[in-house]
Design a protein around this motif. Structure first.
Motif, PDB file in Angstrom:
ATOM      1  N   GLU A 170      -3.024   6.727   5.492  1.00  0.00           N
ATOM      2  CA  GLU A 170      -3.512   8.049   5.522  1.00  0.00           C
ATOM      3  C   GLU A 170      -2.801   9.000   6.064  1.00  0.00           C
ATOM      4  O   GLU A 170      -1.814   8.983   6.604  1.00  0.00           O
TER       5      GLU A 170
ATOM      6  N   GLY B  43      -3.398  -2.311   1.913  1.00  0.00           N
ATOM      7  CA  GLY B  43      -4.153  -1.129   1.938  1.00  0.00           C
ATOM      8  C   GLY B  43      -3.146   0.111   2.173  1.00  0.00           C
ATOM      9  O   GLY B  43      -2.271   0.241   2.855  1.00  0.00           O
TER      10      GLY B  43
ATOM     11  N   GLY C   2       0.682  -1.263   0.063  1.00  0.00           N
ATOM     12  CA  GLY C   2       0.074   0.091  -0.094  1.00  0.00           C
ATOM     13  C   GLY C   2       0.788   1.253  -0.130  1.00  0.00           C
ATOM     14  O   GLY C   2       1.960   1.339   0.704  1.00  0.00           O
TER      15      GLY C   2
ATOM     16  N   GLY D 291       1.329   2.504   3.877  1.00  0.00           N
ATOM     17  CA  GLY D 291       0.167   1.467   3.473  1.00  0.00           C
ATOM     18  C   GLY D 291       0.998   0.098   4.078  1.00  0.00           C
ATOM     19  O   GLY D 291       2.098   0.082   4.618  1.00  0.00           O
TER      20      GLY D 291
ATOM     21  N   GLU E 289      -7.521  -3.707   3.645  1.00  0.00           N
ATOM     22  CA  GLU E 289      -8.321  -2.525   4.085  1.00  0.00           C
ATOM     23  C   GLU E 289      -7.505  -1.364   4.143  1.00  0.00           C
ATOM     24  O   GLU E 289      -6.223  -1.334   4.763  1.00  0.00           O
ATOM     25  N   GLY E 290      -7.803  -0.017   3.405  1.00  0.00           N
ATOM     26  CA  GLY E 290      -7.183   1.026   3.683  1.00  0.00           C
ATOM     27  C   GLY E 290      -7.201   1.714   5.051  1.00  0.00           C
ATOM     28  O   GLY E 290      -8.123   1.122   5.852  1.00  0.00           O
TER      29      GLY E 290
ATOM     30  N   GLY F 262      -2.686   1.428   6.791  1.00  0.00           N
ATOM     31  CA  GLY F 262      -3.372   0.260   6.168  1.00  0.00           C
ATOM     32  C   GLY F 262      -3.395  -0.808   6.458  1.00  0.00           C
ATOM     33  O   GLY F 262      -2.175  -1.364   7.458  1.00  0.00           O
TER      34      GLY F 262
ATOM     35  N   SER G 215      -5.085   6.816  -1.250  1.00  0.00           N
ATOM     36  CA  SER G 215      -5.727   7.734  -0.142  1.00  0.00           C
ATOM     37  C   SER G 215      -5.347   9.111  -0.622  1.00  0.00           C
ATOM     38  O   SER G 215      -4.410   9.303  -1.493  1.00  0.00           O
TER      39      SER G 215
END
Length: 125
Positions: free
Chosen positions: A102, A99, A21, A111, A74-75, A88, A50
């Protein structure tokens, strides 16, 4: 996050792992994994990235790239206080991506790792 490892069957065929990620605000490394050398070579799906920025203002719903075997990690959930909510989740299905991270007060969080690739062999007798 780190990319998942590549699996191989001698020198006959390989399956690359999912891409890790991306850090928040970075839109690179979203390429799908790929199988090579087999009769059927399956490409993985691309993940989402994101946003960036200086606050935790992005909505949830970002995910790592999926694979034939299942969805990506999943993020980051975002809009929560604390760094652990901004990282993530790792890809779980073979060949899926991790993911994305953020933003946490102006610092892009990482990630997660992609899952390892897999080789599926059927023997006909």
């Amino acid at each position: 996050g780190a990319s998942g490892g590549t699996s191989s069957f001698a020198s006959h065929c390989t399956g690359t792992g999912g891409t890790g990620g991306a850090t928040a605000g970075v839109v690179t490394g979203l390429n799908a994994g790929v199988g090579t050398g087999g009769i059927i070579n399956i490409y993985g799906g691309n993940g989402t990235s994101s946003g960036g920025g200086s606050v935790e203002d992005e909505t949830a719903g970002y995910v790592g790239g999926s694979s034939y075997w299942g969805g990506g990690g999943e993020g980051a959930t975002g809009n929560n206080v604390g760094t652990s909510w901004m990282i993530g989740k790792a890809g779980q299905a073979y060949g899926s991506g991790g993911g994305p991270g953020e933003d946490n007060n102006g610092t892009g969080q990482p990630g997660a790792a992609g899952a390892a690739g897999v080789i599926y062999i059927e023997e006909y007798v």
